[in-house]
Design a protein around this motif. Structure first.
Motif, PDB file in Angstrom:
ATOM      1  N   ARG B 187       0.804  -1.217   0.000  1.00  0.00           N
ATOM      2  CA  ARG B 187       0.000   0.000   0.000  1.00  0.00           C
ATOM      3  C   ARG B 187       0.837   1.267   0.000  1.00  0.00           C
ATOM      4  O   ARG B 187       0.299   2.367   0.082  1.00  0.00           O
ATOM      5  N   ASN B 214       7.625   1.216   6.994  1.00  0.00           N
ATOM      6  CA  ASN B 214       7.805   2.527   6.389  1.00  0.00           C
ATOM      7  C   ASN B 214       6.656   3.450   6.800  1.00  0.00           C
ATOM      8  O   ASN B 214       5.547   3.347   6.294  1.00  0.00           O
ATOM      9  N   GLU B 217       5.486   8.490   5.224  1.00  0.00           N
ATOM     10  CA  GLU B 217       4.340   9.234   4.685  1.00  0.00           C
ATOM     11  C   GLU B 217       4.641  10.664   4.256  1.00  0.00           C
ATOM     12  O   GLU B 217       4.266  11.627   4.928  1.00  0.00           O
ATOM     13  N   GLY B 218       5.310  10.776   3.129  1.00  0.00           N
ATOM     14  CA  GLY B 218       5.729  12.105   2.710  1.00  0.00           C
ATOM     15  C   GLY B 218       4.759  12.831   1.797  1.00  0.00           C
ATOM     16  O   GLY B 218       4.877  14.028   1.605  1.00  0.00           O
ATOM     17  N   PHE B 302      11.208  13.976   1.886  1.00  0.00           N
ATOM     18  CA  PHE B 302      10.242  13.132   1.181  1.00  0.00           C
ATOM     19  C   PHE B 302      10.899  11.901   0.582  1.00  0.00           C
ATOM     20  O   PHE B 302      10.358  10.796   0.628  1.00  0.00           O
ATOM     21  N   GLU B 306      11.360   6.469  -0.018  1.00  0.00           N
ATOM     22  CA  GLU B 306      11.860   5.468  -0.964  1.00  0.00           C
ATOM     23  C   GLU B 306      12.723   4.505  -0.168  1.00  0.00           C
ATOM     24  O   GLU B 306      13.554   4.918   0.646  1.00  0.00           O
ATOM     25  N   LEU B 523      11.388   8.653  -7.292  1.00  0.00           N
ATOM     26  CA  LEU B 523      10.967  10.050  -7.193  1.00  0.00           C
ATOM     27  C   LEU B 523      11.071  10.726  -8.557  1.00  0.00           C
ATOM     28  O   LEU B 523      10.108  11.277  -9.078  1.00  0.00           O
TER      29      LEU B 523
HETATM   30  C1  LIG Z   1       9.885   9.099  -3.702  1.00  0.00           C
HETATM   31  C2  LIG Z   1       9.235   7.939  -3.031  1.00  0.00           C
HETATM   32  C3  LIG Z   1       8.557   8.140  -1.840  1.00  0.00           C
HETATM   33  C4  LIG Z   1       7.972   7.087  -1.190  1.00  0.00           C
HETATM   34  N1  LIG Z   1       7.305   7.333  -0.021  1.00  0.00           N
HETATM   35  C5  LIG Z   1       6.753   6.316   0.636  1.00  0.00           C
HETATM   36  C6  LIG Z   1       6.080   6.546   1.861  1.00  0.00           C
HETATM   37  O1  LIG Z   1       5.974   7.678   2.323  1.00  0.00           O
HETATM   38  N2  LIG Z   1       5.540   5.489   2.507  1.00  0.00           N
HETATM   39  C7  LIG Z   1       5.634   4.226   2.017  1.00  0.00           C
HETATM   40  O2  LIG Z   1       5.158   3.307   2.663  1.00  0.00           O
HETATM   41  N3  LIG Z   1       6.235   3.978   0.848  1.00  0.00           N
HETATM   42  C8  LIG Z   1       6.809   4.982   0.155  1.00  0.00           C
HETATM   43  N4  LIG Z   1       7.453   4.704  -1.031  1.00  0.00           N
HETATM   44  C9  LIG Z   1       7.514   3.328  -1.508  1.00  0.00           C
HETATM   45  C10 LIG Z   1       8.659   2.581  -0.856  1.00  0.00           C
HETATM   46  O3  LIG Z   1       9.834   2.752  -1.608  1.00  0.00           O
HETATM   47  C11 LIG Z   1       8.402   1.092  -0.764  1.00  0.00           C
HETATM   48  O4  LIG Z   1       8.068   0.636  -2.025  1.00  0.00           O
HETATM   49  C12 LIG Z   1       7.299   0.712   0.170  1.00  0.00           C
HETATM   50  O5  LIG Z   1       7.533   1.221   1.444  1.00  0.00           O
HETATM   51  C13 LIG Z   1       7.184  -0.775   0.229  1.00  0.00           C
HETATM   52  O6  LIG Z   1       6.125  -1.156   1.044  1.00  0.00           O
HETATM   53  P1  LIG Z   1       4.817  -1.838   0.459  1.00  0.00           P
HETATM   54  O7  LIG Z   1       5.253  -2.941  -0.460  1.00  0.00           O
HETATM   55  O8  LIG Z   1       4.122  -2.346   1.669  1.00  0.00           O
HETATM   56  O9  LIG Z   1       4.071  -0.771  -0.236  1.00  0.00           O
HETATM   57  C14 LIG Z   1       8.044   5.778  -1.723  1.00  0.00           C
HETATM   58  C15 LIG Z   1       8.703   5.578  -2.928  1.00  0.00           C
HETATM   59  C16 LIG Z   1       9.293   6.633  -3.582  1.00  0.00           C
HETATM   60  C17 LIG Z   1       9.993   6.389  -4.870  1.00  0.00           C
END
Ligand SMILES: Cc1cc2nc3c(=O)[nH]c(=O)nc-3n(C[C@H](O)[C@H](O)[C@H](O)COP(=O)(O)O)c2cc1C
Ligand code: SF4
Ligand code: SF4
Ligand code: FES
Lengths: 207, 626
Positions: B187, B214, B217-218, B302, B306, B523
């Motif tokens: 998610r 993670n 939450e940016g 932010f 990632e 990003l």
């Molecule tokens: C620029 C950027 C910002 C991200 N910000 C978040 C974030 O705030 N929270 C988050 O859970 N995943 C974020 N992600 C995705 C994470 O890299 C990662 O895929 C994710 O935490 C994996 O968890 P999931 O498989 O449960 O989604 C971001 C990715 C990028 C490229």
């Protein structure tokens, strides 16, 4: 060494994205070996905020480092706690942190300037944070920000001369239902309009 | 607190708690989320408790401060059980009336009930509110239902049962298989299959592995993860422990934004309580499984969301992303295999274990199972936090759950996916929402921000807003993102200043594609999406800006025109004297004229004119009739 009285420099700009920042980023400059572990005189000279770092305070910082086993991997946690203690992270504080964790000052500075949460200048006694998250933006946060800047005659990331107010932007405080949102210290103001800016500031008239 | 040593003990504890709860004839839930706390809900909670104690009702009436109900627009919220009466915008001064009238006499306080905006009628309980009718709360199941600061409330609601179940009845592979079969996808934005990620990490060999949550939450304008952490922190702890068991890790780390003080304090409390009960630590529930969790704080970047940047940040370094592979599941934190999942992903885990993979897989669309939490905000009546089954349409979300557009304005666009996403329009309203459909129409599921825009929003300005954010947040490691986005921003700025050309639109498109193709991390690879999607869906608005020098929303100041109505102007010269740039000409007692090429749109003349002869127009060209 750490007890020596230092005058200092404080700059707010972040070295995160050189493209948007002014010149003179010490991290990217060629540094002479001797300068690696301290801020250059020129850096310190651009002084606006003069601080003396007493022995006590230096010890406090070293204590914080020690409580994290002087582990360089804990640098960010150490900086959080140190900023909590001092309110900001001026150059000499960073020097002591570097010493405590056994890393170069450049590394500490690199981290401090990368993260917007860390600041090298003291915030005002009443730090004003304007939410510029999307929800607040579409409900007019920009105009509110302009009004604060106009009223206080300072820019984002700056502090008024008397040290009373400072302006900062942050992204979404999670109160989007109240957009646009402004924080003064811990107090949250919701549904702020440019017209209500004066009223908010008036709450902080010192008698 | 005495330790819970076995699963049967945990089950017994739950039963006792449930029967204790049954002793209360009435319960009041007061929202303690960030939004409502900003509107004095804490004082309200204290006042209610005082009154109840004063009246000696505390054996009969239970008052709980809960996490977010989602209906942030009308906070603070008080919900009364068992009848589900839903009071909105409750002030501390309303406390006495609620107790005296509702709790004691059994009469609802009508003036505090929610009023349906269409029928204009008071809605007697939450089940009858449009806002809740189409929602399905899985990840948010406990938000607004339990006291997040007391682990017993969580245990009473099946808390830690899933952990007990996997530890006593399943092996690691069986646990992974359930998650795989459920079809749960990440998610955090990417939508990677969670079970598969767990499996890969479980197969990596190492002396130590890590589970990372993670919680960075940016996305500016999103607060889903925060609400879960504030409203139900134990569900994340339980899920991380389950993940640890599945992948073979004994250490968990939560990377959380320092800007979330309430979430941090609740998570810390929950971890401390779980340790006290022996649900974290060594030999959990007597099964020999060890697991513990530590917090790491973000510091306002932010890009640290990632996952590779996040890992560097946890190691105390600058949060710059690095090239993948190696993926964190092979080499992550301290070079060890690391499983990174998002908060909401984790929040789903215990329920999937308890209710089964089939149950979860029966919700949603073919390729996107379950629900998604969205932070609904912008020009919409019901701003708030919602959880809906995948496959629901944007129309249902915006016009039914969201109650339509604020102030009766016209819907223009909806932005999903934050700075990585795009703007969708009228024609997408009936698209069933899931990962693949949103990507196909040029946006993204993202982490769940959903911003509704109306006719007063300028799409070029919206794209510029996101680019401004990106320029500030790009880490600067690779040049397409660092320099390219800055150039994109400048072109957009030029267009909103009325200086754009048709050629600029081409440049925007080309540069966007280059940035997408050549950036190092997610990003940069997604940052041009707001530009591309607005170009695609609102091309005519761009054309108006560059060709007609017009901003139909009236947002671009440089494209507004101060015009003097020659029929009203009496030629008093007041405006002429007030203009700082001498843009106004005209003789005394003759209608004056503003030279648009000189005017700097300061508005001084409009203020000075005592006859309301000066007004702001979106266009200034007088159509020449031939
Ligand atoms: C620029 C950027 C910002 C991200 N910000 C978040 C974030 O705030 N929270 C988050 O859970 N995943 C974020 N992600 C995705 C994470 O890299 C990662 O895929 C994710 O935490 C994996 O968890 P999931 O498989 O449960 O989604 C971001 C990715 C990028 C490229
Ligand atoms: S794409 Fe942007 S954020 Fe990502 S590594 Fe490159 S410069 Fe940094
Ligand atoms: S808006 Fe300002 S600059 Fe333009 S004509 Fe009026 S007074 Fe002059
Ligand atoms: S965008 Fe300002 S509070 Fe969420």
């Amino acid at each position: 060494m750490i007890s020596k009285i230092l005058t200092d420099t404080a700059q707010t700009r972040s070295a995160k994205n050189p493209e948007t920042k002014k010149s003179g980023d010490p991290v990217t400059q060629e540094l002479k070996p001797a300068a690696i572990n301290s801020f250059s005189a020129a850096e310190k000279d651009k002084t606006k905020v003069k601080i003396k770092l007493s022995e006590d305070k230096a010890h406090k910082i070293l204590e914080i480092c020690a409580s994290y086993n002087n582990d360089p991997g804990e640098l960010i946690n150490v900086l959080h706690e140190t900023q909590g203690e001092f309110g900001y992270l001026p150059a000499e504080v960073q020097e002591v942190v570097a010493q405590g964790l056994g890393v170069s000052t450049a590394q500490v500075y690199g981290v401090v300037t990368f993260y917007s949460y860390f600041t090298m200048i003291p915030k005002g006694r009443f730090p004003i944070s304007i939410c510029t998250g999307t929800a607040c933006y579409v409900r007019g946060a920009e105009k509110v920000l302009e009004e604060f800047k106009r009223e206080l005659n300072i820019g984002v990331g700056e502090t008024t001369e008397d040290g009373k107010f400072s302006i900062n932007c942050l992204r979404c405080v999670g109160a989007c239902g109240l957009a646009p949102v402004v924080l003064v210290g811990e107090k949250v103001y919701g549904r702020v309009s440019p017209e209500s800016v004066k009223t908010i500031l008036a709450n902080y008239e010192e008698k | 607190m005495t330790k819970v040593k076995t699963l049967p003990e945990l089950i017994k504890m739950k039963e006792t708690l449930v029967s204790q709860r049954a002793c209360y004839s009435k319960q009041l839930h007061v929202c303690g989320g960030t939004g409502c706390q900003a509107a004095q809900s804490k004082t309200l909670d204290v006042t209610l408790k005082e009154i109840v104690t004063d009246k000696g009702l505390d054996k009969d009436v239970k008052i709980t401060m809960t996490g977010c109900f989602g209906f942030c627009e009308k906070g603070p919220i008080v919900k009364v059980l068992p009848d589900h009466t839903f009071y909105t915008e409750v002030k501390p001064t309303d406390a006495r009336e609620i107790i005296d009238e509702h709790v004691v006499k059994g009469n609802q306080v009508e003036r505090l009930l929610y009023v349906d905006p269409t029928t204009r009628e008071h809605v007697p309980n939450s089940d009858k509110m449009e806002f809740y009718k189409k929602q399905l709360r899985i990840a948010l199941r406990n938000c607004g239902e339990i006291n997040p600061e007391d682990i017993h409330d969580y245990i009473e609601n099946d808390g830690y049962q899933a952990l007990g179940k996997v530890l006593t009845q399943m092996d690691a592979q069986q646990t992974i298989d359930i998650i795989k079969k459920s079809g749960l996808r990440g998610r955090g934005g990417g939508g990677f299959p969670t079970g598969l990620k767990w499996e890969i990490t479980s197969k990596s060999q190492a002396d130590q592995k890590y589970v990372v949550c993670n919680a960075d939450e940016g996305d500016p304008g999103a607060f889903m993860d925060r609400a879960i952490l504030e409203g139900d922190p134990n569900s994340i702890i339980e899920a991380m422990a389950i993940c640890g068991y599945a992948i073979g890790a004994s250490k968990g780390l939560v990377y959380i934004r320092a800007e979330y003080p309430l979430a941090i304090s609740r998570l810390k409390k929950a971890i401390a309580q779980a340790r006290e009960l022996g649900l974290l630590g060594d030999d959990i529930l007597g099964t020999g499984f060890n697991f513990d969790i530590q917090l790491r704080y973000g510091a306002g970047a932010f890009v640290c969301g990632e996952e590779t940047a996040l890992i560097h940040s946890m190691e105390g370094k600058r949060g710059e992303p690095s090239f993948k592979p190696p993926f964190p599941s092979v080499s992550g934190y301290q070079g060890k295999p690391t499983n990174v999942n998002n908060v909401e992903t984790f929040a789903n885990i215990p329920v999937i274990i308890n209710k089964g993979a089939e149950w979860f897989a029966s919700i949603g669309t073919e390729k996107s199972k379950g629900t998604k939490v969205f932070a609904l905000a912008g020009k919409i009546n019901n701003v708030g936090l919602i959880e809906v089954p995948m496959g629901i349409t944007l129309r249902e979300i915006i016009f039914e759950i969201g109650g339509g557009i604020k102030d009766g304005k016209k819907f223009k666009a909806v932005q999903t996916g934050g700075p990585s996403g795009g703007c969708l329009t009228e024609k997408h309203l009936d698209t069933p929402i899931d990962y693949d459909n949103l990507t196909a129409v040029g946006s993204m599921m993202g982490s769940g921000g959903m911003i509704v825009l109306d006719e007063d929003d300028c799409m070029v300005s919206v794209a510029k807003f996101y680019l401004d954010f990106i320029v500030e947040e790009s880490c600067g490691k690779c040049s397409p993102c660092r320099i390219g986005n800055k150039r994109l921003y400048e072109i957009l700025e030029k267009i909103t200043q009325g200086k754009g050309t048709l050629e600029d639109l081409e440049k925007l498109k080309n540069l966007s594609n280059v940035i997408k193709d050549t950036s190092l991390c997610g990003l940069g690879q997604t940052s041009p999406n707001p530009v591309l999607s607005t170009l695609q869906n609102f091309y005519d608005e761009y054309i108006e800006h560059v060709v007609d020098k017009k901003c139909r929303a009236g947002q671009c100041k440089a494209l507004l025109y101060y015009v003097i109505d020659e029929n009203v102007c009496i030629g008093c010269t007041a405006c002429k004297r007030s203009c700082p740039v001498n843009a106004i000409t005209g003789d005394k007692k003759q209608p004056h004229v503003i030279n648009q090429d000189i005017c700097i749109k300061c508005g001084a003349c409009e203020e000075k004119c005592a006859f309301d002869a000066i007004s702001i127009k979106l266009e200034h060209k007088v159509k020449v009739v031939e």
